[in-house]
Design a protein around this motif. Sequence first.
Motif, PDB file in Angstrom:
ATOM      1  N   ARG A   1       6.193  22.743   4.080  1.00 28.71           N
ATOM      2  CA  ARG A   1       6.775  23.685   3.112  1.00 28.71           C
ATOM      3  C   ARG A   1       8.096  24.255   3.621  1.00 28.71           C
ATOM      4  O   ARG A   1       8.978  24.605   2.834  1.00 28.71           O
ATOM      5  CB  ARG A   1       5.799  24.816   2.820  1.00 28.71           C
ATOM      6  CG  ARG A   1       4.584  24.348   2.058  1.00 28.71           C
ATOM      7  CD  ARG A   1       3.670  25.496   1.734  1.00 28.71           C
ATOM      8  NE  ARG A   1       2.459  25.010   1.092  1.00 28.71           N
ATOM      9  CZ  ARG A   1       1.378  25.740   0.923  1.00 28.71           C
ATOM     10  NH1 ARG A   1       1.341  26.989   1.362  1.00 28.71           N
ATOM     11  NH2 ARG A   1       0.324  25.228   0.334  1.00 28.71           N
ATOM     12  N   LEU A   2       8.243  24.373   4.935  1.00 27.53           N
ATOM     13  CA  LEU A   2       9.504  24.847   5.511  1.00 27.53           C
ATOM     14  C   LEU A   2      10.561  23.745   5.488  1.00 27.53           C
ATOM     15  O   LEU A   2      11.739  24.013   5.286  1.00 27.53           O
ATOM     16  CB  LEU A   2       9.281  25.319   6.957  1.00 27.53           C
ATOM     17  CG  LEU A   2       8.362  26.513   7.133  1.00 27.53           C
ATOM     18  CD1 LEU A   2       8.115  26.767   8.616  1.00 27.53           C
ATOM     19  CD2 LEU A   2       8.937  27.736   6.473  1.00 27.53           C
ATOM     20  N   LEU A   3      10.121  22.503   5.711  1.00 32.39           N
ATOM     21  CA  LEU A   3      11.053  21.379   5.743  1.00 32.39           C
ATOM     22  C   LEU A   3      11.550  20.996   4.355  1.00 32.39           C
ATOM     23  O   LEU A   3      12.673  20.539   4.200  1.00 32.39           O
ATOM     24  CB  LEU A   3      10.391  20.166   6.411  1.00 32.39           C
ATOM     25  CG  LEU A   3      10.023  20.356   7.880  1.00 32.39           C
ATOM     26  CD1 LEU A   3       9.160  19.196   8.361  1.00 32.39           C
ATOM     27  CD2 LEU A   3      11.273  20.478   8.725  1.00 32.39           C
ATOM     28  N   GLU A   4      10.690  21.157   3.348  1.00 29.32           N
ATOM     29  CA  GLU A   4      11.042  20.825   1.974  1.00 29.32           C
ATOM     30  C   GLU A   4      10.633  21.982   1.055  1.00 29.32           C
ATOM     31  O   GLU A   4       9.670  21.872   0.310  1.00 29.32           O
ATOM     32  CB  GLU A   4      10.352  19.544   1.530  1.00 29.32           C
ATOM     33  CG  GLU A   4      10.744  18.325   2.326  1.00 29.32           C
ATOM     34  CD  GLU A   4      10.041  17.082   1.811  1.00 29.32           C
ATOM     35  OE1 GLU A   4      10.406  16.626   0.715  1.00 29.32           O
ATOM     36  OE2 GLU A   4       9.123  16.592   2.507  1.00 29.32           O
ATOM     37  N   PRO A   5      11.361  23.098   1.084  1.00 26.86           N
ATOM     38  CA  PRO A   5      10.933  24.279   0.335  1.00 26.86           C
ATOM     39  C   PRO A   5      10.954  24.090  -1.172  1.00 26.86           C
ATOM     40  O   PRO A   5      10.252  24.798  -1.884  1.00 26.86           O
ATOM     41  CB  PRO A   5      11.930  25.360   0.771  1.00 26.86           C
ATOM     42  CG  PRO A   5      13.106  24.621   1.294  1.00 26.86           C
ATOM     43  CD  PRO A   5      12.589  23.332   1.839  1.00 26.86           C
ATOM     44  N   ASP A   6      11.730  23.145  -1.682  1.00 26.89           N
ATOM     45  CA  ASP A   6      11.827  22.947  -3.128  1.00 26.89           C
ATOM     46  C   ASP A   6      10.831  21.926  -3.659  1.00 26.89           C
ATOM     47  O   ASP A   6      10.760  21.698  -4.869  1.00 26.89           O
ATOM     48  CB  ASP A   6      13.239  22.514  -3.515  1.00 26.89           C
ATOM     49  CG  ASP A   6      14.258  23.599  -3.174  1.00 26.89           C
ATOM     50  OD1 ASP A   6      13.900  24.790  -3.234  1.00 26.89           O
ATOM     51  OD2 ASP A   6      15.410  23.249  -2.858  1.00 26.89           O
TER      52      ASP A   6
ATOM     53  N   ALA B   1       0.847  -1.192   0.000  1.00 26.07           N
ATOM     54  CA  ALA B   1       0.000   0.000   0.000  1.00 26.07           C
ATOM     55  C   ALA B   1       0.881   1.240   0.000  1.00 26.07           C
ATOM     56  O   ALA B   1       1.849   1.324   0.760  1.00 26.07           O
ATOM     57  CB  ALA B   1      -0.906   0.013   1.216  1.00 26.07           C
ATOM     58  N   VAL B   2       0.563   2.164  -0.859  1.00 23.51           N
ATOM     59  CA  VAL B   2       1.316   3.410  -0.934  1.00 23.51           C
ATOM     60  C   VAL B   2       0.805   4.343   0.157  1.00 23.51           C
ATOM     61  O   VAL B   2      -0.380   4.650   0.227  1.00 23.51           O
ATOM     62  CB  VAL B   2       1.155   4.068  -2.318  1.00 23.51           C
ATOM     63  CG1 VAL B   2       1.868   5.402  -2.359  1.00 23.51           C
ATOM     64  CG2 VAL B   2       1.669   3.145  -3.402  1.00 23.51           C
ATOM     65  N   GLN B   3       1.704   4.767   1.015  1.00 24.31           N
ATOM     66  CA  GLN B   3       1.360   5.685   2.095  1.00 24.31           C
ATOM     67  C   GLN B   3       1.321   7.111   1.545  1.00 24.31           C
ATOM     68  O   GLN B   3       2.211   7.512   0.806  1.00 24.31           O
ATOM     69  CB  GLN B   3       2.397   5.606   3.220  1.00 24.31           C
ATOM     70  CG  GLN B   3       2.435   4.287   3.930  1.00 24.31           C
ATOM     71  CD  GLN B   3       1.212   4.084   4.788  1.00 24.31           C
ATOM     72  OE1 GLN B   3       0.631   5.028   5.301  1.00 24.31           O
ATOM     73  NE2 GLN B   3       0.795   2.834   4.925  1.00 24.31           N
ATOM     74  N   PRO B   4       0.295   7.887   1.891  1.00 25.77           N
ATOM     75  CA  PRO B   4       0.284   9.278   1.444  1.00 25.77           C
ATOM     76  C   PRO B   4       1.423  10.046   2.098  1.00 25.77           C
ATOM     77  O   PRO B   4       1.860   9.715   3.203  1.00 25.77           O
ATOM     78  CB  PRO B   4      -1.071   9.807   1.929  1.00 25.77           C
ATOM     79  CG  PRO B   4      -1.502   8.867   2.995  1.00 25.77           C
ATOM     80  CD  PRO B   4      -0.845   7.545   2.720  1.00 25.77           C
ATOM     81  N   LYS B   5       1.898  11.056   1.394  1.00 30.61           N
ATOM     82  CA  LYS B   5       2.994  11.867   1.918  1.00 30.61           C
ATOM     83  C   LYS B   5       2.541  12.602   3.173  1.00 30.61           C
ATOM     84  O   LYS B   5       1.424  13.112   3.247  1.00 30.61           O
ATOM     85  CB  LYS B   5       3.452  12.862   0.865  1.00 30.61           C
ATOM     86  CG  LYS B   5       4.694  13.607   1.269  1.00 30.61           C
ATOM     87  CD  LYS B   5       5.247  14.405   0.128  1.00 30.61           C
ATOM     88  CE  LYS B   5       6.503  15.087   0.616  1.00 30.61           C
ATOM     89  NZ  LYS B   5       7.200  15.773  -0.427  1.00 30.61           N
ATOM     90  N   GLN B   6       3.402  12.625   4.171  1.00 32.21           N
ATOM     91  CA  GLN B   6       3.093  13.304   5.428  1.00 32.21           C
ATOM     92  C   GLN B   6       3.283  14.811   5.236  1.00 32.21           C
ATOM     93  O   GLN B   6       4.360  15.267   4.882  1.00 32.21           O
ATOM     94  CB  GLN B   6       4.024  12.792   6.519  1.00 32.21           C
ATOM     95  CG  GLN B   6       3.627  13.188   7.902  1.00 32.21           C
ATOM     96  CD  GLN B   6       4.531  12.546   8.932  1.00 32.21           C
ATOM     97  OE1 GLN B   6       5.744  12.681   8.861  1.00 32.21           O
ATOM     98  NE2 GLN B   6       3.941  11.852   9.870  1.00 32.21           N
TER      99      GLN B   6
END
Length: 79
Positions: free
Chosen positions: A71-76, A4-9
């Motif tokens: 968005r702060l943890l992964e800005p790109d 099962a593919v887990q949705p992105k947190q």
Amino acid sequence: MTDAVQPKQLLHLVFGGELEDVSGVKFHDLAKLDIVGVFPDYESARAAWKAKAQATVDDAHMRYFVVHLHRLLEPDAPK
């Protein structure tokens, strides 16, 4: 067996406190910020924000916010 593919947190922070002036976002006392919590998705963060905002509706200087931590943890990362 299928994987099962887990949705992105997508972490969201809900916090608030008393503002010095209702026209800005400067808090009166940072030591008294109300950290409501970190939530795994926007829907649950919005529900927590709404509950706190409605509980303090009579105090115009109290304001609560939802911060998109993902968005702060992964800005790109694509939005």
